[in-house]
Design an enzyme around this catalytic site. Structure first.
Site, PDB file in Angstrom:
ATOM      1  CD  GLU A 288      20.710  42.502  55.363  1.00 62.40           C
ATOM      2  OE1 GLU A 288      21.804  41.881  55.354  1.00 62.40           O
ATOM      3  OE2 GLU A 288      20.491  43.473  54.639  1.00 62.40           O
ATOM      4  CE  LYS A 290      27.618  36.432  61.043  1.00 60.55           C
ATOM      5  NZ  LYS A 290      28.348  35.408  60.343  1.00 60.55           N
ATOM      6  NE  ARG A 295      30.994  39.695  52.634  1.00 59.48           N
ATOM      7  CZ  ARG A 295      31.050  40.662  53.524  1.00 59.48           C
ATOM      8  NH1 ARG A 295      31.605  40.455  54.680  1.00 59.48           N
ATOM      9  NH2 ARG A 295      30.524  41.837  53.263  1.00 59.48           N
ATOM     10  NE  ARG A 330      35.823  36.838  56.476  1.00 59.74           N
ATOM     11  CZ  ARG A 330      36.792  37.458  57.130  1.00 59.74           C
ATOM     12  NH1 ARG A 330      37.996  37.488  56.625  1.00 59.74           N
ATOM     13  NH2 ARG A 330      36.545  38.046  58.284  1.00 59.74           N
ATOM     14  CD  GLU A 362      27.792  33.768  53.930  1.00 58.13           C
ATOM     15  OE1 GLU A 362      28.428  34.804  53.644  1.00 58.13           O
ATOM     16  OE2 GLU A 362      28.158  32.985  54.814  1.00 58.13           O
ATOM     17  CD  GLU A 461      27.627  31.872  61.483  1.00 53.47           C
ATOM     18  OE1 GLU A 461      28.539  31.537  62.249  1.00 53.47           O
ATOM     19  OE2 GLU A 461      27.754  32.768  60.617  1.00 53.47           O
ATOM     20  CE  LYS A 466      24.276  43.633  56.699  1.00 57.60           C
ATOM     21  NZ  LYS A 466      24.268  43.150  55.315  1.00 57.60           N
ATOM     22  NE  ARG A 480      36.539  42.194  62.543  1.00 59.89           N
ATOM     23  CZ  ARG A 480      35.999  41.069  62.074  1.00 59.89           C
ATOM     24  NH1 ARG A 480      34.734  40.814  62.271  1.00 59.89           N
ATOM     25  NH2 ARG A 480      36.732  40.211  61.400  1.00 59.89           N
ATOM     26  CE  LYS A 486      31.174  38.967  64.154  1.00 55.11           C
ATOM     27  NZ  LYS A 486      32.217  38.109  63.645  1.00 55.11           N
TER      28      LYS A 486
END
Ligand code: ATP
Length: 660
Positions: A288, A290, A295, A330, A362, A461, A466, A480, A486
């Site tokens: 996806e 970023k 967030r 977040r 986001e 970014e 995922k 995490r 990422k």
């Protein structure tokens, strides 16, 4: 430890059934916890005390648990301690009669304000015997201190702290002041308190039936509470249900609910596309964009929602007719007054059949004229609070990437494929307002590479990669996870992952920088030790304007000495010219990580025999992370992981521990 849990005796003063818990009993427990570094013992002391609270004063269990966590409410309520040092000193001086000069001299010698309060309080002759403090009284007082607003706030806060201090006996003043400062420093992690609540509840329930819990019962209770709490992180909601229905029936009575934000799932960094392919090893995954914004967890209940979707959110007013709309950050901070423009158009993109949801997104700054996304820095120029829609200059577009709750049902235990399908059916894209995160379910290196390049061209970014199917793709709040990776464009340039670090000190500038700070001392956070551990000095990446504004921004946070919970070299030449309260978080890039005697980051985690910490080479300032609180900074464990992952120290660059 087992004996400690099972022994009927306890070392703190008893109190009457139905009465308020004495603050002295809580402080005694703190002292016992302070006396050990062993996690099992800390949990046992906490659990034993909580058992007593459940037995005698179940109505105060929520208050006691909050005080143990040094919190006054669930995070989304935004009520925080962390009172400035000068205000606390003033209150200690006025309540104990010690002059500020004397207190400053003590501070230079002892450092810990808690100890200074304790010593000053106990040196006073007690003429009148004060009523013993209760946790209820302390909680109310702290609440007043944290929430007093408007004219004369400072003197009202000082007056309240003075009243509390005047009633303190023994060790109480020490823990009261440390609590006010924002750090109890007992090594009492949030997870330990959670575990202890579960142990205390199951032990109490089984004892009432004449039984003693086995280790398997304790573990089952802990797992139950962990699972429920991850979807509904609010002791205000959960504890009354434990008391009413028993801990093992919790799942039936507590589910995720709009209005109570979940801690978001987070990603691990991957340095290259081939690392991603290695990690996911033939399993299906998706890439996806970023997006580079903020967030946002959007919560919604329509006024047409069914009965099971109508929740009473503790501490929050819901709309007439039961509806609710809110946006959380977040950190579970309520951003609803920052983004009234999003809430105003929500109904344009929510499908007719959608009655309630929690959506992970986001928010990204957006140029209406060109239809292009704008960088994060542009978004950060928006006001953070009480925004009037007509004043909004920076438009935002919302990109949704996950759906956690829909029409009264939690979706976190469904696969990402299923959640994505549900999300696409429940919302409609509206150009410039709302879209689904762009994705490509590709698995060849060249396809991923070109999707990554496309994302960067589109002001993103990089990519989030995922897992798509099976249990590994479930949404795991607050983790995490290895199942979300990422890849940032910066990593590919060979610069390494960025870190979010806390500004602890500064050095006066030289040459043309004499009126501003020329360099700063930064630290990561160690949540286990509750310490900020220094990691580098930084003087690169700042424009002259930024340096001037930083000087102004940091000025109010100057303190005369490092806090006792700062870990840094004690050598004179390593000391900064000024120290600050831990308030400001910066994102920083570096060339690589090395060991240094000057810094203390992750010194325990890398277990260097000479006590060296990890430090950053060639650190460069990127931006302020206004959306991160200091204790959400990069952790010492993450730093150790990054250090080990470097080929130069023989790491494989894989694996690691989940530390969030
Ligand atoms: P970072 O500095 O990378 O944002 P972080 O610690 O805030 O670090 P990470 O888990 O490392 O968070 O990175 C994920 C972040 O990227 C999310 O918190 C979210 O804000 C943002 N993001 C943008 N697009 C997506 C997406 N498609 N899926 C998940 N997160 C996304």
């Amino acid at each position: 430890v087992k004996q400690l849990i099972q022994s009927k005796k306890h070392p703190y003063p008893d109190w009457a059934e139905g009465g308020s818990v004495p603050y002295a009993a809580l402080c005694k427990t703190f002292e016992l916890i302070d006396g050990t570094r062993k996690r099992l013992e800390i949990t046992a002391h906490t659990s034993k005390f909580l058992q007593q609270v459940i037995r005698l004063s179940p109505h105060e269990l929520v208050t006691v648990v909050h005080l143990m966590l040094n919190k006054l409410a669930a995070d989304y309520m935004g009520i925080e301690l962390g009172i400035g040092e000068s205000l606390i000193m003033k209150a200690i001086s006025e309540s104990t009669g010690r002059t500020m000069d004397k207190l400053k001299a003590m501070q230079a010698k002892i450092g810990d304000l808690g100890m200074i309060a304790y010593q000053s309080r106990n040196a006073q002759p007690t003429l009148i015997k004060m009523q013993p403090l209760t946790v209820e009284r302390i909680f109310k007082g702290l609440y007043r201190v944290a929430t007093t607003k408007g004219d004369g706030t400072m003197s009202l806060k000082v007056a309240e702290i003075k009243k509390l201090l005047a009633a303190c006996q023994g060790e109480e003043a020490k823990f009261l002041v440390r609590g006010l400062e924002g750090k109890l420093r007992l090594g009492l992690a949030d997870q330990t308190v959670l575990q202890a609540v579960a142990q205390a509840a199951i032990t109490r329930e089984m004892e009432a039936k004449g039984k003693t819990p086995k280790a398997t019962d304790l573990v089952a209770a802990e797992n139950m509470l962990k699972e429920v709490f991850s979807g509904l992180p609010s002791y205000e909601v959960i504890i009354p249900k434990i008391i009413e229905h028993g801990i093992m029936n919790l799942k039936e009575h507590c589910t995720m609910q709009p209005g109570v934000p979940l801690k978001p799932m987070l990603a691990k960094p991957a340095k290259s596309i081939s690392e991603v392919l290695d990690r996911f090893d033939n399993l299906k995954f998706t890439c996806e964009f970023k997006y580079d914004g903020e967030r946002a967890q959007i919560h919604y209940v329509s006024t047409k929602a069914g009965e099971k979707e109508k929740f009473a959110v503790p501490g929050k007013d819901t709309k007439k007719g039961g509806g609710l709309t809110a946006i959380f950050s977040r950190n579970s901070e309520d951003l609803s007054t920052k983004y009234p423009d999003i809430l105003a158009v929500l109904n344009n993109w929510v499908s007719e059949s959608t009655t309630s949801f929690i959506l992970d997104c986001e928010t990204t700054a957006f140029d209406k004229d060109t239809g292009k996304l704008l960088p994060f820095q542009t978004l950060m120029t928006r006001k953070r609070k009480d925004v009037a829609i007509e004043d909004v200059k920076i438009k935002v577009c919302v990109y949704a990437f996950d759906l956690l709750f829909l029409n009264g049902e939690a979706l976190v235990h469904k696969s990402l494929t299923e959640r994505r399908e549900a999300m696409k059916a429940a919302f409609n894209e509206v150009e410039g307002q709302f879209g689904f995160a762009r994705h490509a379910d590709v698995d060849q290196v060249d396809e991923i590479q070109s999707f990554l390049e496309e994302s960067v061209k589109g002001q993103c970014e990089g990519l989030m990669v995922k897992m798509l199917n099976g249990e590994a793709s479930h949404y795991t709040p607050s983790k995490r996870s290895q199942n979300w990776l990422k890849i940032k464009k910066d990593y590919l340039a060979g610069a390494g992952d960025s870190l979010d670090l806390v500004v602890l000190g500064a050095y006066h500038g030289k040459g043309k920088r004499t009126s501003v700070y020329g360099a700063f001392l930064l630290a990561c956070y160690n949540p286990t030790a509750e310490k900020y551990e220094t990691i580098c000095n930084i003087g690169t990446g700042f424009s002259d304007e930024v340096l001037a504004s930083l000087h102004e921004q940091l000025e109010p946070f100057i303190i005369p000495k490092p806090k006792p919970f700062y870990s840094h070299s004690t050598v004179a030449k390593d000391q900064p010219d000024v120290w600050f309260e831990p308030r400001v978080v910066w994102e920083v890039l570096c060339a690589d990580l090395t060991l240094s005697p000057r810094y203390k980051a992750a010194a325990d985690n890398v277990a260097d025999p000479t006590g060296k910490g990890v430090s950053l080479r060639f650190p460069r300032y990127i931006r302020e992370r206004e959306d991160k609180k200091p204790d959400a900074a990069t952790t010492a464990r993450q730093v150790a992981e990054m250090y080990r992952a470097q080929e130069s120290v023989g790491g494989k660059g894989k694996g690691g521990v989940d530390d969030d």
